[in-house]
Design an enzyme around this catalytic site. Structure first.
Site, PDB file in Angstrom:
ATOM      1  CG  ASN A  45      25.722  38.275   4.114  1.00 59.36           C
ATOM      2  OD1 ASN A  45      25.321  37.497   4.924  1.00 59.36           O
ATOM      3  ND2 ASN A  45      27.396  38.132   3.563  1.00 59.36           N
TER       4      ASN A  45
ATOM      5  CG  HIS B 122      27.094  39.244  -3.674  1.00 61.01           C
ATOM      6  ND1 HIS B 122      26.669  40.629  -3.385  1.00 61.01           N
ATOM      7  CD2 HIS B 122      27.914  38.887  -2.924  1.00 61.01           C
ATOM      8  CE1 HIS B 122      27.408  40.847  -2.145  1.00 61.01           C
ATOM      9  NE2 HIS B 122      27.995  39.878  -1.894  1.00 61.01           N
TER      10      HIS B 122
END
Length: 141
Positions: free
Chosen positions: A88, A101
Site C-alpha cells: 500500500n 513493506h
C-alpha cells in the site's frame, strides 16, 4: 538510513523483538502482529523508505525476488492454496505505517467467505477506457 521515530525501522533493525522468519543484509521478514491469515508476513527493508515512490529500484526488485522465494517456501510449508502480495502507498490506499513493506498473505480454500482484499469494481465506457489508457501511456518509456 534509519528514522528514529519509525516503528518499522525498529522492527527491521531488531530493536523491537519480532517473530522473524528470515533476515539478510537488506531485509527482515516478520510475521504480522495482526495477521489476515495463518502465516501473514511482512518484508521490511532495513533502510527507511516511506513508500514505493521513495524506494530505489534495486531494493524494490530485491523485495519482489524475496517475495517469490518466500511465497514458494511458505506455500509448501503452510499448505496454503494461494497467495496475495500487497503493498500500500498513501493513507487513501490503506498505508498506516510509512515505511515501505510488502505483505505476504497466504490464502486458504477453507476461508472462502473471507473479505481479505475485496473491492468494488468500477465501470467505464470504452471511450473512457481509451482516454485513461492514452493518458497513462503518454510519456512512458
Amino acid at each position: 538510513m534509519k528514522e528514529d521515530n519509525c516503528i518499522f525501522c525498529k522492527l527491521a533493525s531488531g530493536e523491537i523483538p519480532t517473530n522473524t522468519i528470515f533476515e539478510d543484509n537488506m531485509f527482515r521478514v516478520i510475521l504480522d502482529a495482526a495477521p489476515a491469515s495463518k502465516g501473514h508476513a511482512l518484508i521490511i527493508p532495513k533502510q527507511h523508505y516511506a513508500d514505493l515512490y521513495e524506494i530505489d529500484t534495486e531494493t524494490a526488485a530485491e523485495s519482489m525476488k524475496l517475495a517469490k522465494k518466500l511465497a514458494i517456501h511458505m506455500t509448501d510449508v503452510l499448505k496454503c492454496d494461494g497467495f496475495n502480495l500487497v503493498q500500500n502507498n498513501g493513507e487513501v490506499a490503506g498505508q498506516t505505517v510509512f515505511h515501505f513493506h510488502l505483505h505476504l498473505i497466504p490464502r486458504y480454500k477453507h476461508m472462502k467467505n473471507d473479505d481479505i482484499l475485496l473491492w468494488n469494481h468500477e465501470n467505464y465506457t470504452e471511450d473512457e477506457m481509451k482516454e485513461i489508457c492514452t493518458e497513462i501511456a503518454k510519456g512512458l518509456h
